[in-house]
Write an enzyme that holds these catalytic residues in place. Sequence first.
Site, mmCIF file in Angstrom:
data_model
loop_
_atom_site.group_PDB
_atom_site.id
_atom_site.type_symbol
_atom_site.label_atom_id
_atom_site.label_comp_id
_atom_site.label_asym_id
_atom_site.label_seq_id
_atom_site.Cartn_x
_atom_site.Cartn_y
_atom_site.Cartn_z
ATOM 1 C CB SER A 256 -0.876 -0.109 1.250
ATOM 2 O OG SER A 256 -0.003 0.324 2.532
ATOM 3 C CE LYS A 257 -0.744 6.949 -2.843
ATOM 4 N NZ LYS A 257 0.099 6.494 -3.512
#
Length: 495
Positions: free
Chosen positions: A254-255
Site C-alpha cells: 500500500s501507499k
Amino acid sequence: MAQEVRVRFAPSPTGALHIGGARTAYFNWLFARKQGGKFILRIDDTDRARSSEASYAQILDGLRWLGIVWDEGPDVGGPYGPYRQSERMDIYRRHLDKLVAEDKAYPCFCTPEDLAKDREAAQREGKPPRYVGRCRALSAEERARRLEAGEPHVYRIRSRAEGETVVHDLIRGDVSFANSEIDDFIIWKADDTPTYHFASCVDDAEMRISHVIRAEEHLSNTPRHVLLFEALGLEPPAFAHVPMILAPDRSKLSKRHGATSVSEYRDMGILPEALVNYLLLLGFSPGDDREIVDRETAIQLFELEKVAKHAAIYDVKKLEWLNAHYFRQQSPEQVMDEVWPRLVERGYVARDESRRELLMWVRTVIAFVQTRSRNAQELLDGVRPYFEPVTVYDEKGVRKHFSHSDTARRLRIVAERLAGVAPFVAPVVEREFRGWIEELGVKPGDLIHPVRLAITGLTVGPGLFDVIALLGRDEVCRRLRQAADRVEAGQVPVA
Ligand code: GLU
C-alpha cells in the site's frame, strides 16, 4: 489450425496504474509477443461512478511510457470494438436477454432489506452467505406482472448446487471449487448495468480472448466465470492467475510502503526499461540467477509455466539497482534528451544553445557524471558544481578538511600553480599536482580533499583531476581563491 493467441489487459479506470496492474499488463504483452498473438487493451468502466477520464488517460499514458503497446484498444480500434465497456451496453443486453429467454437467468426483486435479513440468518446458523433463492422459482406470470409494475430488480444467473467446478489454471494446475459455494450471483444490477463478472465474460468471448492472464485475487471469481461461459454457450478461455505482490513485511502492498504507481516511479527518475525488468522479476524467474533481463530477452524466455505460484515480494532496492544499470547504459544522446529540459529549467543552459563548443562541454560533463549516477536526479545533483558557483560547503568536510591552519595558503598555492599548467588536461594536471604535494611535504589527501571541497563544495565525486580539467582553469582558480578568502575570514557557509 491452432487458435490465435489473444490476450487482454482489462483495467478499471478508477485510479492510477499501479505496479500490480502494470505487471499483469506486461505478462500479457510478453505472452502475446512470444506466441505471435495479439495484446488487447480493454477498459472495464461499467462502474460509471468510480471511473474517471483522468484515470483512463493515466493508464494509457503509463502503458505507453512502459512500451507496453496494444494491438487493439479504445484509441486504436480493432475488429472487436468498441473496447470500452461503457460503449458496449447493447452487446451485454443482448446476451442478458438470451439468458433470460433460455431461463438461465432470472429477475430478482428481493430488496436490500430482505437480503440483509438473509445474511443475518445465515450468520446465526454459521453458514456462508448465499442467495436463498426466493425469486428463483417465481411463475412466469408473477415475473411479468412485477416487471410490468416497474419493481426494482436485478438479474441472477442460475447456479448449480451440486458437484464441483474445476479451473484449469496454467500456473497453478487444476483448482477445484465446490459448486455449493457459488450461489445465484447477480449478473445485472438494479441500475441497469452489467456486473463485472458478466461484462468480463461476454467481452472475453466476444473479443475471442484465448488466455485470461490476471491477478490471483480474481481466482475465486473464475468458477463463476466458467459457469457464465457455459450458460452463454461459449467456450471459456484458458486461465492463468499471477501471484500477489506483497510488501517486504508480507502485508498487502500500500501507499505506506512508498511509491506504487507507475507515474510516481517516472517522476522519481526510474527508467521504463528498469521498471519492466523489475515487473518481470515480480513473479517470474528466468530459470537461472539472471536478474538483468531486457524486453527482448524477456519475450524469448517468457512462459506461463515459469511464473511463480507463491507471492512476490516488492523490493524497492532491487528496482533502484536495476535502474542504475539501465541508467548507465543509456547513450549520451538519450541522457542529453532526457536531462536537457531540466538543465534549461535550472538556467544552466539556454534552450536554443547552439555553440558547438559549449554543447560538447555539456555533453562531456553529463557523460562523466552519468557513470557515477543511478538516476536522472543523481545526475542533476552531480552536474550542479559545473553550472553553479559554490555557495555552501559540506559541513563535515569543512570540519575535516578546512581546519588546518595552513589551508588557505595551500589553496592559494594550488591556484597560483594551476595558472601555469599546460596543456590543461587531467593527466598533466595530475602530474603537476603530485609534484606540489611533495613540495609542500604533505600527504596526498591533505591537498586533494581541501581542493575538492573548495571547488565543488562536496567531499565525494569523480576523480579530482578530471573535475579540474572539466571546470577549466579560470573557474577552478576563482573557486580556490574564494574558498581561501572564506577560510581566512572564518566565514565558510556550510550545509
Ligand atoms: N477490471 C478488472 C480489474 O481491474 C479486470 C479483471 C480481469 O482481468 O478479469 O481487476
